[in-house]
Design an enzyme around this catalytic site. Sequence first.
Site, PDB file in Angstrom:
ATOM      1  N   CYS A 203     -13.098  -1.071  13.342  1.00  0.00           N
ATOM      2  CA  CYS A 203     -11.844  -1.841  13.253  1.00  0.00           C
ATOM      3  C   CYS A 203     -10.877  -1.302  11.915  1.00  0.00           C
ATOM      4  O   CYS A 203     -11.641  -1.365  10.865  1.00  0.00           O
ATOM      5  CB  CYS A 203     -12.379  -3.214  12.815  1.00  0.00           C
ATOM      6  SG  CYS A 203     -10.987  -4.462  12.189  1.00  0.00           S
ATOM      7  N   HIS A 204      -9.741  -1.023  12.410  1.00  0.00           N
ATOM      8  CA  HIS A 204      -8.930  -0.512  11.162  1.00  0.00           C
ATOM      9  C   HIS A 204      -7.398  -0.829  11.255  1.00  0.00           C
ATOM     10  O   HIS A 204      -6.699  -0.372  10.626  1.00  0.00           O
ATOM     11  CB  HIS A 204      -9.160   1.151  11.012  1.00  0.00           C
ATOM     12  CG  HIS A 204      -8.423   1.768  12.233  1.00  0.00           C
ATOM     13  ND1 HIS A 204      -9.256   1.810  13.334  1.00  0.00           N
ATOM     14  CD2 HIS A 204      -7.158   2.449  12.205  1.00  0.00           C
ATOM     15  CE1 HIS A 204      -8.231   2.754  14.117  1.00  0.00           C
ATOM     16  NE2 HIS A 204      -7.271   3.155  13.513  1.00  0.00           N
ATOM     17  N   ARG A 205      -7.044  -1.465  12.548  1.00  0.00           N
ATOM     18  CA  ARG A 205      -5.592  -1.514  12.875  1.00  0.00           C
ATOM     19  C   ARG A 205      -5.119  -2.466  11.522  1.00  0.00           C
ATOM     20  O   ARG A 205      -5.603  -3.442  11.357  1.00  0.00           O
ATOM     21  CB  ARG A 205      -5.377  -2.365  14.319  1.00  0.00           C
ATOM     22  CG  ARG A 205      -5.725  -1.494  15.175  1.00  0.00           C
ATOM     23  CD  ARG A 205      -4.419  -0.710  15.529  1.00  0.00           C
ATOM     24  NE  ARG A 205      -5.046   0.288  16.212  1.00  0.00           N
ATOM     25  CZ  ARG A 205      -4.793   1.751  16.046  1.00  0.00           C
ATOM     26  NH1 ARG A 205      -3.597   2.105  15.275  1.00  0.00           N
ATOM     27  NH2 ARG A 205      -5.252   2.661  16.573  1.00  0.00           N
ATOM     28  N   ASP A 280     -10.778  -1.880  17.734  1.00  0.00           N
ATOM     29  CA  ASP A 280      -9.493  -1.887  17.997  1.00  0.00           C
ATOM     30  C   ASP A 280      -8.868  -0.550  17.937  1.00  0.00           C
ATOM     31  O   ASP A 280      -7.659  -0.352  17.618  1.00  0.00           O
ATOM     32  CB  ASP A 280      -8.633  -2.872  16.721  1.00  0.00           C
ATOM     33  CG  ASP A 280      -8.837  -2.196  15.466  1.00  0.00           C
ATOM     34  OD1 ASP A 280      -9.462  -1.126  15.127  1.00  0.00           O
ATOM     35  OD2 ASP A 280      -8.725  -3.082  14.480  1.00  0.00           O
TER      36      ASP A 280
END
Length: 358
Positions: A203-205, A280
């Site tokens: 998850c990094h968006r 994501d």
Amino acid sequence: MKKILTIVGARPQFIKAAAVSRVLRRQHQEYLLHTGQHYDENMSKLFFDEMNIPIPDLNLEIGSGPHGEQTGKMLVGIERVLQGEKPDMVMVYGDTNSTLAGALAAAKLHIQVAHVEAGLRSFNRAMPEEINRIVADQIAELLFCPTETAVGNLRREGISRGVHNSGDVMYDAALYFAGVAAQKSAIMQQLALKDKEYILVTCHRAQNTDDVANLTAIVEALVACDEPVVFPVHPRTRGFINSSGLTDKLAGAKRVRLIDPVGYLDMIQLEKHAAKIVTDSGGVQKEAYFYTVPCITLRDETEWIETVDDGWNVLVGADKERIVDAIVNFAPAGSQNNHYGDGHAGEKIVDILTRVWA
Ligand code: UD1
Ligand code: UDP
């Protein structure tokens, strides 16, 4: 022989460029410029080492910062290099700020731009990447699309000259490195993981990390999960987990393991053996598809729509209930179709480049 100046800066670009560079250097001269957008050892150098990517000729060491500042510094640095090196073409990858700066700097100096992974659209302009893609595609003379969907997106924007469906360079990388990963990676043993008995998360968006409500919902869904969770945490996300007080929540959840970002070979193994993948990331959604692992995407839309259409990917946003439900119940319904080429996108791209100059 022509001189091509390749610009990379962020983790997924090292992986994409590796697939093309390997072929490009057989026929042309490549100058590799690293903007320094990603700089931690496990976000940058590790990939060059593992994937045998040539050491960059220059690293601008731009580092992190707000979009304008980061992109602006890149523009200044890249322009200077282009003026000195005078390449025949600049090659940019994907949709990061390094892509935007590279394309813009080259175009202003009347240097041809080739965009690898052209034509992707989420149709969500709140995503910084969407702006970067649209601008890069407007500027590029050669547009290498990974899919027919991408070709169609460009056609609808009136872009058809110089557009090629080359297939996806990340599929090349996935095929090329899967065997190497199986031989060299010991991550399954190191983490004592059993095949198909854990959930892999990335998850990094910005819309998930910078928004406390979204990040909290995602973390709460993972904490509620009955299966073991392995979560290699992007530095951006690590920062927001720490600053939003979610560390306590996670510390209490023994089944959720936060680890540092891993190298590409370890990541392939973690992906292949996962029961499901929650992500994501653009690249990870596709890798889940390549390795036939059900994917749960923490977004409301995706550029890689074929994975959803084929039934292997489900979009759940940052909604706790939907994430939990998908982790328990999501099962791919359809068979896979061949959307991403034949694993030789790198060769196709270099062939087309060479023909353009013939
Ligand atoms: C960037 C790309 C995104 C891509 C992602 C791949 C843009 C706008 N975004 O997002 O499209 O999916 O890379 O991973 O270009 N940081 C470190 N060490 C590093 C790199 C970053 O600590 O080596 C931290 C810094 O606090 C930085 C934050 O991560 O501010 C974000 O880094 P940045 O490169 O700006 O964006 P990403 O979220 O990595
Ligand atoms: N990746 C990796 N280690 C990690 C997380 C991701 O090697 O800890 C790889 C992943 O396998 C994929 C690529 O990085 O090939 C995706 O990059 P990322 O998720 O950072 O960016 P995106 O694809 O969303 O732009």
